[in-house]
Scaffold this active site. Structure first.
Site, PDB file in Angstrom:
ATOM      1  N   ASP A  15       0.755  -1.221   0.019  1.00 50.83           N
ATOM      2  CA  ASP A  15      -0.166   0.050   0.098  1.00 50.83           C
ATOM      3  C   ASP A  15       0.817   1.275   0.108  1.00 50.83           C
ATOM      4  O   ASP A  15       0.636   2.230   0.788  1.00 50.83           O
ATOM      5  CB  ASP A  15      -0.949   0.035   1.218  1.00 50.83           C
ATOM      6  CG  ASP A  15      -1.622  -1.343   1.391  1.00 50.83           C
ATOM      7  OD1 ASP A  15      -1.970  -2.034   0.593  1.00 50.83           O
ATOM      8  OD2 ASP A  15      -1.816  -1.827   2.913  1.00 50.83           O
ATOM      9  N   GLU A 195     -11.299  -1.072  -3.528  1.00 50.86           N
ATOM     10  CA  GLU A 195     -10.457  -0.104  -2.406  1.00 50.86           C
ATOM     11  C   GLU A 195      -9.306   0.726  -3.091  1.00 50.86           C
ATOM     12  O   GLU A 195      -9.056   0.629  -4.278  1.00 50.86           O
ATOM     13  CB  GLU A 195      -9.909  -1.368  -1.605  1.00 50.86           C
ATOM     14  CG  GLU A 195      -9.198  -2.315  -2.308  1.00 50.86           C
ATOM     15  CD  GLU A 195      -8.703  -3.538  -1.079  1.00 50.86           C
ATOM     16  OE1 GLU A 195      -9.304  -3.470  -0.100  1.00 50.86           O
ATOM     17  OE2 GLU A 195      -7.689  -4.066  -1.390  1.00 50.86           O
ATOM     18  N   HIS A 259      -3.122  -1.215  -5.251  1.00 47.03           N
ATOM     19  CA  HIS A 259      -3.238  -0.315  -4.186  1.00 47.03           C
ATOM     20  C   HIS A 259      -2.041   1.199  -4.523  1.00 47.03           C
ATOM     21  O   HIS A 259      -0.937   0.900  -3.794  1.00 47.03           O
ATOM     22  CB  HIS A 259      -2.962  -0.767  -2.806  1.00 47.03           C
ATOM     23  CG  HIS A 259      -3.290  -0.104  -1.725  1.00 47.03           C
ATOM     24  ND1 HIS A 259      -4.304  -0.170  -0.828  1.00 47.03           N
ATOM     25  CD2 HIS A 259      -3.218   1.402  -1.263  1.00 47.03           C
ATOM     26  CE1 HIS A 259      -4.565   0.734   0.037  1.00 47.03           C
ATOM     27  NE2 HIS A 259      -3.942   1.860  -0.178  1.00 47.03           N
ATOM     28  N   ARG A 293       5.098  -7.956  -0.489  1.00 49.34           N
ATOM     29  CA  ARG A 293       4.337  -7.028  -1.443  1.00 49.34           C
ATOM     30  C   ARG A 293       5.377  -5.916  -1.499  1.00 49.34           C
ATOM     31  O   ARG A 293       5.462  -5.154  -0.350  1.00 49.34           O
ATOM     32  CB  ARG A 293       3.072  -6.652  -1.116  1.00 49.34           C
ATOM     33  CG  ARG A 293       1.974  -7.781  -1.274  1.00 49.34           C
ATOM     34  CD  ARG A 293       0.695  -7.221  -0.875  1.00 49.34           C
ATOM     35  NE  ARG A 293       0.549  -7.184   0.280  1.00 49.34           N
ATOM     36  CZ  ARG A 293      -0.667  -6.672   1.150  1.00 49.34           C
ATOM     37  NH1 ARG A 293      -1.600  -6.236   0.265  1.00 49.34           N
ATOM     38  NH2 ARG A 293      -0.743  -6.760   2.340  1.00 49.34           N
TER      39      ARG A 293
END
Length: 327
Positions: A15, A195, A259, A293
């Protein structure tokens, strides 16, 4: 001139959010894989972020509504101060399978956000008492806007995207307006989610990218588009792409890109897409706590209609960890 971006730009920070400030620094934050703190680092180039010193500017509470699963912080500048928007969950829901996040704000009046005091300004209340996360802000025509993801128990799925105007950096002044819900085949794999919104204003248009599906190989990005002079609180002002605009690329070994946020090149001439992705698909243990990630960045191209062309996630050029150990 923008140097070639060496990816990943930061290891194990999902993110990712990058804010390029007038002081010449890129400020970086993202979800720490233990989800217990908010971290911040800065560098003069995107390539230098990976080795930049990282500081924890805030830690989760011992108990209460800010004590679990600290997710997706973003750092913004508003009214001459720094603000960090993030989501947190209470400790009362850790023994079941549901999330119960709400959205919160920190404020820092220092010129350098790596210093000074971060003050808790409280929850951003939307009027809906449901799972909420992934807030971002932007300014347009002298108004501050808030865009976020939230669940509506009357709509199938885990989260929809909403927009509202803000009274100040921690208070909404208009009611939430839903812009999109998960409904297309690429938005509903594993989880039904819209999202991680990110806003880009360019070529007389306002773009909102977002991510859909579960956060594995199926995770991908969609886009909403409006004209900059339209009423942004009117859902009819927005056009939703029927196909994903950025998705997994097996040839480059990049899986689940999403994201994202946007920043600009060092010379200010190019728009840069920042996002996270994994470079393998075999996950060990709970995917939520699988740390790899990696934060990544690449230049965006533009077509003849003035719309962004994201292309494919580019391959890695730097070493990345291949085990679930948190660095």
């Amino acid at each position: 001139m923008q140097k070639e971006i060496m990816n990943p730009i930061v290891l194990q920070r999902a993110d990712p959010f990058v804010y390029k400030h007038s002081d010449g620094y890129y400020y970086f934050t993202g979800s720490h894989p233990i989800y217990d703190r908010i971290v911040l680092r800065r560098a003069k180039t995107l390539n230098d972020l990976n080795d930049a010193e990282e500081v924890a500017i805030w830690w989760k509470h011992e108990s209460g509504p800010l004590s679990e699963l600290i997710w997706a912080p973003e750092i913004h500048r508003a009214n001459g101060k720094w603000y960090i928007y993030f989501a947190a969950a209470p400790d009362t829901n850790i023994d079941d399978d549901t999330f119960n996040h709400r959205m919160y704000v920190l404020e820092n009046a220092s010129e350098n956000p790596m210093e000074g005091n971060w003050i808790e300004k409280g929850e951003v209340k939307t009027g809906m008492s449901t799972f909420a996360l992934d807030a971002t802000i932007f300014f347009h025509n002298d108004e501050q806007y808030y865009v976020w993801a939230q669940q509506d128990l009357n709509i199938k799925g885990h989260s929809n995207l909403y927009i509202a105007k803000m009274e100040n950096p921690w208070t909404l002044k208009t009611k939430p307006v839903m812009l999109t819900k998960p409904e297309l085949s690429w938005e509903i794999k594993g989880f039904w989610v819209n999202e991680g919104p990110a806003v880009l204003i360019k070529n007389e248009k306002v773009f909102i990218t977002y991510s859909g599906s579960a956060t594995g190989v199926d995770y991908c990005m969609g886009i909403l588009t409006a004209n900059e002079n339209d009423d942004l609180l009117n859902p009819n002002s927005w056009t939703k792409s029927q196909e994903p605009v950025f998705q997994s690329c097996s040839e480059n070994k990049q899986y689940g890109p999403g994201h994202n946020c946007f920043t600009e090149s060092e010379d200010g001439k190019d728009t840069i897409l920042v996002y996270h992705a994994r470079n393998y698909t075999h996950l060990v243990g709970d995917p939520l706590y699988e740390p790899n990630r990696q934060a990544r960045a690449q230049k965006i191209e533009w077509n003849e209609k003035g719309n962004p062309v994201f292309g494919k996630p580019v391959p890695d050029e730097r070493w990345t960890p291949q085990t679930p150990e948190v660095l």
